[in-house]
Design a protein around this motif. Structure first.
Motif, PDB file in Angstrom:
ATOM      1  N   LYS A 286     -13.166  33.333 -14.268  1.00 32.52           N
ATOM      2  CA  LYS A 286     -13.640  34.744 -13.809  1.00 32.52           C
ATOM      3  C   LYS A 286     -14.237  34.659 -12.202  1.00 32.52           C
ATOM      4  O   LYS A 286     -14.179  35.573 -11.606  1.00 32.52           O
ATOM      5  CB  LYS A 286     -14.542  35.433 -14.682  1.00 32.52           C
ATOM      6  CG  LYS A 286     -13.948  35.669 -15.977  1.00 32.52           C
ATOM      7  CD  LYS A 286     -15.108  36.516 -16.846  1.00 32.52           C
ATOM      8  CE  LYS A 286     -14.420  36.948 -18.353  1.00 32.52           C
ATOM      9  NZ  LYS A 286     -15.495  38.035 -19.107  1.00 32.52           N
TER      10      LYS A 286
ATOM     11  N   ASP B 275     -11.811  33.298   2.466  1.00 33.40           N
ATOM     12  CA  ASP B 275     -11.204  32.831   1.418  1.00 33.40           C
ATOM     13  C   ASP B 275     -10.469  31.503   1.639  1.00 33.40           C
ATOM     14  O   ASP B 275      -9.761  31.481   2.389  1.00 33.40           O
ATOM     15  CB  ASP B 275     -10.143  33.800   0.948  1.00 33.40           C
ATOM     16  CG  ASP B 275      -9.435  33.587  -0.350  1.00 33.40           C
ATOM     17  OD1 ASP B 275      -9.542  32.401  -0.897  1.00 33.40           O
ATOM     18  OD2 ASP B 275      -8.715  34.325  -1.022  1.00 33.40           O
TER      19      ASP B 275
ATOM     20  N   CYS C  26     -11.422  33.936  -9.733  1.00 27.92           N
ATOM     21  CA  CYS C  26     -10.695  35.169  -9.455  1.00 27.92           C
ATOM     22  C   CYS C  26     -11.343  36.134  -8.711  1.00 27.92           C
ATOM     23  O   CYS C  26     -10.712  36.645  -7.855  1.00 27.92           O
ATOM     24  CB  CYS C  26     -10.331  35.400 -10.778  1.00 27.92           C
ATOM     25  SG  CYS C  26      -9.061  34.727 -11.919  1.00 27.92           S
ATOM     26  N   THR C  27     -12.723  36.259  -8.761  1.00 31.08           N
ATOM     27  CA  THR C  27     -13.337  37.190  -7.754  1.00 31.08           C
ATOM     28  C   THR C  27     -13.509  36.752  -6.230  1.00 31.08           C
ATOM     29  O   THR C  27     -13.763  37.449  -5.343  1.00 31.08           O
ATOM     30  CB  THR C  27     -14.624  37.278  -8.277  1.00 31.08           C
ATOM     31  OG1 THR C  27     -15.510  36.080  -8.292  1.00 31.08           O
ATOM     32  CG2 THR C  27     -14.752  37.913  -9.901  1.00 31.08           C
ATOM     33  N   ARG C  28     -13.405  35.225  -6.131  1.00 25.55           N
ATOM     34  CA  ARG C  28     -13.614  34.858  -4.609  1.00 25.55           C
ATOM     35  C   ARG C  28     -12.312  34.433  -4.057  1.00 25.55           C
ATOM     36  O   ARG C  28     -12.113  34.376  -2.856  1.00 25.55           O
ATOM     37  CB  ARG C  28     -14.396  33.638  -4.639  1.00 25.55           C
ATOM     38  CG  ARG C  28     -15.759  33.915  -4.852  1.00 25.55           C
ATOM     39  CD  ARG C  28     -16.629  32.681  -5.231  1.00 25.55           C
ATOM     40  NE  ARG C  28     -16.413  31.637  -6.347  1.00 25.55           N
ATOM     41  CZ  ARG C  28     -15.498  30.734  -6.311  1.00 25.55           C
ATOM     42  NH1 ARG C  28     -15.015  30.203  -4.830  1.00 25.55           N
ATOM     43  NH2 ARG C  28     -15.309  29.839  -7.076  1.00 25.55           N
ATOM     44  N   HIS C  29     -11.090  34.716  -4.918  1.00 25.58           N
ATOM     45  CA  HIS C  29      -9.663  34.250  -4.231  1.00 25.58           C
ATOM     46  C   HIS C  29      -8.965  35.247  -4.498  1.00 25.58           C
ATOM     47  O   HIS C  29      -8.470  35.683  -5.565  1.00 25.58           O
ATOM     48  CB  HIS C  29      -9.122  32.946  -4.675  1.00 25.58           C
ATOM     49  CG  HIS C  29     -10.075  31.691  -4.581  1.00 25.58           C
ATOM     50  ND1 HIS C  29     -10.381  31.261  -3.250  1.00 25.58           N
ATOM     51  CD2 HIS C  29     -10.666  30.875  -5.312  1.00 25.58           C
ATOM     52  CE1 HIS C  29     -11.111  30.218  -3.477  1.00 25.58           C
ATOM     53  NE2 HIS C  29     -11.391  30.045  -4.603  1.00 25.58           N
ATOM     54  N   THR C  30      -8.310  36.217  -3.394  1.00 27.79           N
ATOM     55  CA  THR C  30      -7.776  37.333  -3.498  1.00 27.79           C
ATOM     56  C   THR C  30      -6.394  37.160  -4.522  1.00 27.79           C
ATOM     57  O   THR C  30      -5.899  37.953  -5.025  1.00 27.79           O
ATOM     58  CB  THR C  30      -7.536  37.901  -2.210  1.00 27.79           C
ATOM     59  OG1 THR C  30      -6.724  37.085  -1.543  1.00 27.79           O
ATOM     60  CG2 THR C  30      -8.810  38.397  -1.652  1.00 27.79           C
TER      61      THR C  30
ATOM     62  N   SER D 144      -6.922  37.497  -7.883  1.00 27.48           N
ATOM     63  CA  SER D 144      -7.662  38.521  -8.856  1.00 27.48           C
ATOM     64  C   SER D 144      -7.040  39.489  -9.489  1.00 27.48           C
ATOM     65  O   SER D 144      -7.447  40.351 -10.118  1.00 27.48           O
ATOM     66  CB  SER D 144      -8.242  39.518  -7.335  1.00 27.48           C
ATOM     67  OG  SER D 144      -7.162  40.003  -6.568  1.00 27.48           O
ATOM     68  N   CYS D 145      -5.649  39.373  -9.509  1.00 25.61           N
ATOM     69  CA  CYS D 145      -4.885  40.238 -10.527  1.00 25.61           C
ATOM     70  C   CYS D 145      -4.759  39.758 -11.825  1.00 25.61           C
ATOM     71  O   CYS D 145      -4.534  40.298 -12.834  1.00 25.61           O
ATOM     72  CB  CYS D 145      -3.481  40.264 -10.047  1.00 25.61           C
ATOM     73  SG  CYS D 145      -2.629  38.513 -10.072  1.00 25.61           S
TER      74      CYS D 145
END
Length: 402
Positions: free
Chosen positions: A238, A350, A241-245, A248-249
């Motif tokens: 989690k 990123d 995913c918040t730090r790598h665009t 994020s999906c």
């Protein structure tokens, strides 16, 4: 050739003789698993000892400690949840003049229930299963009634103050907040009522169905993801995913299924070490686990036949795959501190979107491989896989909760 695959009968719904098939008469693409080294150890024996991963393992555990909510945060969320449940139970027994509210049960779902909540994201989720049809007016009335009763209940409470309690309705139900703590109330109804819903009168069908499926997802997690390493890996993913665009999906459901698959799905059927499982997640994503034509990770809920990643668009799948490929190369060159967020990369940029150099080795982001099809283009081959998955994504994007 599978019996009945190209003739009538059972093969008909897949584009066989006399049947149109689910995609306009074109047979559905066969789904295949990507290459997975953890399942191919016998065919590819190691020719030299495994590298020392002590530093990487310690970095994973350190990052997980930073992401774990404090006991005070967890106690604050639990306190608000308990108070709301008390209010709802009282309303279910003595509804008074609020006859439109007929509660069947209250179920806990989401990260707080599963033990994967991130520090600072103090949100719990409850699903109210109603016996009656959930009209928009009834849900709004329920939200106001619960809020009023909650304020009355906590008048003498030392932790909760009535003036700090706020309520906001939304298309899924309503949300009650107290300072930095929130509880999302997700409303659904019993299954026979789903076919009786009317647009613009009741809550949306897909929303209600998604909340029902969320209950099954949480039950699956409790029954199968009991190993502590799975919860640790979910929390790390989690944060990733918040730090790598590009990642994020990936929804919480996908991350739960991916973490379970990476840790438990191996030849020994024993839980893999955390460092091995984390690297395996990136390897699976980079090899195309979540690309059209792949079997993907299994759905956490029975009865959903499409791959778990079919809820995402083709562009999102392509972007997640190429991001994982870049991050895997960074990890292979010893950049785990930047990858995990233990060290900031050039003022918070990123790292998956920037060109980096590691001991003379240049790691550059990959270019997208997916190109959208035109409306009048003929879909065939790999392009058809993308188009088919896009169509299936629209039809199966239910059951997603934050």
């Amino acid at each position: 050739m599978v019996r009945g695959g190209t003739r009538g009968g059972r093969g008909r719904r897949f584009g066989g003789r006399g049947g149109g098939g689910p995609y306009g008469g074109i047979p559905r693409p066969a789904l295949r698993p990507p290459f997975d080294l953890a399942l191919s150890e016998l065919a590819f024996p190691r020719c030299r000892p495994a590298p020392d991963d002590t530093a990487f393992t310690q970095a994973l555990l350190k990052r997980h400690t930073e992401l774990t909510p404090t006991p005070a945060e967890q106690a604050a969320v639990l306190n608000l949840v308990t108070k709301i449940e008390t209010v709802v139970e009282n309303l279910a027994v003595l509804p008074g003049d609020f006859a439109a509210f007929q509660l069947l049960t209250v179920r806990h779902v989401g990260a707080f229930k599963q033990g994967t909540m991130l520090k600072g994201d103090n949100v719990a989720e409850l699903v109210f299963v109603l016996k009656t049809l959930p009209t928009k007016e009834a849900v709004e009335g329920l939200a106001n009634k619960v809020t009023d009763e909650l304020k009355h209940l906590v008048q003498n409470d030392t932790d909760l103050r009535p003036d700090q309690i706020k309520m906001l309705t939304n298309e899924e139900g309503f949300c009650i907040t107290n300072g930095e703590v929130s509880v999302r109330i997700l409303v659904t109804t019993i299954t026979p009522n789903l076919n009786k819903l009317k647009p613009n009168v009741h809550l949306d069908f897909e929303v209600l169905k998604g909340h029902t499926v969320a209950i099954g997802h949480t039950l699956w997690f409790e029954e199968n993801a009991h190993h502590s390493s799975i919860r640790v890996l979910v929390r790390l993913l989690k944060d990733l995913c918040t730090r790598h665009t590009g990642l994020s999906c990936l929804t919480p459901w996908l991350l739960d299924a991916l973490a379970y698959h990476a840790i438990m799905n191996n030849l020994s059927r024993q839980a893999l070490p955390l460092n091995v499982a984390f690297r395996r997640v990136l390897q699976l994503l980079a090899s195309g686990l979540f690309l059209p034509g792949s079997t993907g990770a299994p759905w956490p809920v029975r009865g959903l036949r499409s791959p778990a990643h079919s809820v995402l668009s083709s562009a999102q799948l392509d972007r997640a795959t190429m991001t994982a490929q870049t991050l895997l190369r960074v990890l292979a060159r010893g950049g785990h501190a930047y990858l995990l967020g233990l060290q900031d990369f050039e003022e918070g940029k990123d790292i998956s979107c920037e060109i980096t150099v590691w001991d003379g080795v240049v790691v550059s982001p990959l270019a997208p491989a997916y190109e959208p099809l035109g409306k009048n283009a003929n879909a065939d081959g790999d392009d058809f896989m993308y188009a088919a998955m896009d169509e299936e994504s629209e039809n199966n994007a239910v059951g997603e909760t934050a």
